[in-house]
Design a protein around this motif. Structure first.
Motif, PDB file in Angstrom:
ATOM      1  N   TYR A   1      -5.703   0.410  -1.116  1.00  0.00           N
ATOM      2  CA  TYR A   1      -4.664   1.423  -1.222  1.00  0.00           C
ATOM      3  C   TYR A   1      -5.246   2.825  -1.375  1.00  0.00           C
ATOM      4  CZ  TYR A   1      -1.236  -2.315  -1.921  1.00  0.00           C
ATOM      5  OH  TYR A   1      -0.441  -3.411  -1.757  1.00  0.00           O
TER       6      TYR A   1
ATOM      7  N   GLY B   1       4.336   4.663  -4.817  1.00  0.00           N
ATOM      8  CA  GLY B   1       3.840   3.533  -5.591  1.00  0.00           C
ATOM      9  C   GLY B   1       3.617   2.306  -4.733  1.00  0.00           C
ATOM     10  N   HIS B   2       2.775   1.400  -5.199  1.00  0.00           N
ATOM     11  CA  HIS B   2       2.355   0.244  -4.404  1.00  0.00           C
ATOM     12  C   HIS B   2       3.446  -0.804  -4.234  1.00  0.00           C
ATOM     13  CE1 HIS B   2      -2.102   1.206  -5.588  1.00  0.00           C
ATOM     14  NE2 HIS B   2      -1.539   2.143  -4.853  1.00  0.00           N
ATOM     15  N   ASN B   3       4.503  -0.729  -5.049  1.00  0.00           N
ATOM     16  CA  ASN B   3       5.590  -1.697  -4.941  1.00  0.00           C
ATOM     17  C   ASN B   3       6.775  -1.173  -4.136  1.00  0.00           C
ATOM     18  OD1 ASN B   3       4.256  -3.658  -6.572  1.00  0.00           O
ATOM     19  ND2 ASN B   3       4.867  -2.520  -8.406  1.00  0.00           N
ATOM     20  N   ALA B   4       6.629   0.012  -3.548  1.00  0.00           N
ATOM     21  CA  ALA B   4       7.722   0.610  -2.776  1.00  0.00           C
ATOM     22  C   ALA B   4       7.937  -0.168  -1.470  1.00  0.00           C
ATOM     23  CB  ALA B   4       7.409   2.064  -2.468  1.00  0.00           C
ATOM     24  N   PRO B   5       9.172  -0.195  -0.965  1.00  0.00           N
ATOM     25  CA  PRO B   5       9.462  -0.900   0.304  1.00  0.00           C
ATOM     26  C   PRO B   5       9.028  -0.061   1.509  1.00  0.00           C
ATOM     27  CG  PRO B   5      11.465   0.079  -0.559  1.00  0.00           C
ATOM     28  CD  PRO B   5      10.408   0.351  -1.583  1.00  0.00           C
TER      29      PRO B   5
ATOM     30  N   TYR C   1       2.916   4.419   0.217  1.00  0.00           N
ATOM     31  CA  TYR C   1       2.493   3.804  -1.039  1.00  0.00           C
ATOM     32  C   TYR C   1       1.879   4.840  -1.977  1.00  0.00           C
ATOM     33  CZ  TYR C   1       3.221  -0.912   0.837  1.00  0.00           C
ATOM     34  OH  TYR C   1       3.781  -2.060   1.343  1.00  0.00           O
TER      35      TYR C   1
END
Length: 457
Positions: free
Chosen positions: A302, A144-148, A140
């Motif tokens: 995070y 980024g925090h939206n990554a799988p 992350y």
């Protein structure tokens, strides 16, 4: 020379002819903290979220008080018939045997070793989630925090199992004092980090989230199941009755072991309850209704990613020691029973000395290697089949809480102190036991429902 040799032996041996015990108040506190502050602390914020701002903290305080009452009752049963000068009971089952008889002893053994086995399985699950959380945290941070960033737990369970196969060859409970001290330090470290991150998030949010009634659920029935499961999680986080005698048996005397155990328990439970309240309440205050089931691996936090990585590494190191704390009594019981049952078996009783370069010589036993390896492998396999953190903790807490922390201590107290039926003390303790029984039942129901629901998803 004979007198000198006899004197030296008397200094090395204890009152029962075994090796003299050297445990102190501080080593006892370390053992207790290692046993109590485990994976359970990570679920407390979620538990507070289900119970709300009043019931959550009150439940933790109540469980702390109940645990101390249990310790007071049990520690006086370490010696029989007199708690100071009587014969030592080396394990929980020994105490049940001399106080309550053979049938109750078999029942106690079933609960005790089943729970120890379950805790070891839960530790495999918790370690794998922490190791996976380290990878996800780094992912992350980079993408980024939206990554799988999702990873399977099984490889990490296998790694932890391999480590435990090696550490399980430590001979006995008395030999893991250094591991308990390291584990206790690690538990304080990640508990402080969890508290610190929760406090920082509350300050950053500029508000305290949550409500008196806790997080809402889709239906009233679902809310009830979640409350029951939360009680099971809190129950899991406290009692250490099942290894109390093994810890007490490490303490040197004088002073009397029961006095040291009570004092150590008061200090350890005060510290752990303080940490529990800080982690649970500030975790809930930070995330409110969206509080994750595992405070440090649910990735509500995070950043700073390196601190989260360090906290999860501390969890892993702590659970390496915690696994041994709960598995060593099982190893000792099985190996002693096997040796007594088959005294002429070389496979069971022969030890061989091995010397490796740069290492001191050590002794191995073939049965010990085989049995302990099989034990670790079995807990690892079961963890891969049921990797449900909160539900497994609640189930174990509910199964352990009443029979081991309440029922047997109360019954042994009645016998050892000759408490007559229908006296004031008898009525109070019977009522206390029944209320705790109801708590165990509702925790068990909620956790089973949670496992069934999670399995069907």
């Amino acid at each position: 020379m004979a007198v000198k040799h006899e004197l030296e032996n008397s200094l090395l041996l204890d009152d029962d002819g075994r090796t003299r015990r050297t445990g102190t108040l501080w080593s006892c506190i370390a053992h207790i903290i290692t046993a109590v502050i485990g994976s359970g602390v990570l679920s407390l914020a979620w538990s507070v979220a289900q119970l709300g701002w009043i019931a959550g903290p009150v439940a933790m305080l109540c469980f702390a008080i109940v645990t101390y009452v249990s310790v007071v009752l049990l520690s006086d049963c370490y010696r029989y018939p007199d708690p100071v000068t009587g014969t030592r009971n080396y394990s929980y089952m020994d105490a049940v045997r001399v106080n309550l008889g053979k049938t109750q002893t078999c029942l106690c053994g079933l609960f005790q070793y089943l729970f120890m086995y379950g805790i070891c399985t839960a530790y495999v699950i918790t370690t794998s989630t922490s190791m996976s959380a380290i990878r996800r945290s780094n992912c992350y941070h980079e993408k980024g925090h939206n990554a799988p960033c999702e990873y399977v737990y099984t490889p990490y369970m296998l790694i932890f199992g391999a480590v435990q196969i090696v550490t399980s060859q430590i001979p006995d409970f008395h030999s893991i004092e250094w591991l308990s001290v390291l584990a206790a330090i690690m538990s304080f470290a990640y508990s402080l980090i969890g508290f610190g991150l929760g406090l920082a998030t509350v300050i950053e949010n500029g508000m305290i989230k949550g409500s008196i009634t806790g997080a809402p659920a889709a239906t009233r029935a679902k809310k009830l199941w979640l409350v029951f499961e939360a009680l099971g999680d809190i129950a899991y986080a406290y009692p250490y009755a099942l290894i109390l005698f093994e810890i007490q048996d490490t303490l040197k005397s004088p002073p009397p072991e029961n006095k040291t155990m009570k004092k150590a328990s008061m200090i350890a439970l005060f510290l752990t309850t303080l940490f529990y309240l800080l982690c649970g309440c500030f975790g809930y205050a930070a995330f409110g209704n969206s509080t994750p089931g595992n405070l440090l691996t649910g990735l509500g936090f995070y950043e700073p990613y390196w601190l989260i990585d360090f906290a999860n590494a501390c969890i892993v190191l702590h659970l390496v020691g915690g696994y041994q704390l709960f598995s060593q009594p099982v190893f000792t019981f099985v190996e002693r029973w096997s040796s007594k049952k088959f005294p002429n078996s070389g496979f069971l009783n022969n030890f061989y000395s091995i010397k490796l370069p740069l290492l001191p010589s050590f002794h191995i036993n073939i049965f010990r290697i085989c049995f302990r390896t099989a034990y670790v492998v079995s807990t690892t396999v079961i963890a891969t089949v049921f990797p449900y953190f909160n539900q497994v903790l609640g189930l174990l807490g509910a199964l352990n809480f009443w029979p081991l922390a309440i029922y047997f201590p109360v019954e042994m107290y009645f016998v050892q102190n000759k408490i007559e039926a229908w006296t004031r003390k008898w009525i109070v303790l019977r009522t206390f036991s029944f209320v705790c029984f109801l708590v165990s039942i509702v925790g068990l129901i909620g956790s089973i429902e949670g496992i069934v629901s999670a399995k069907s998803i």
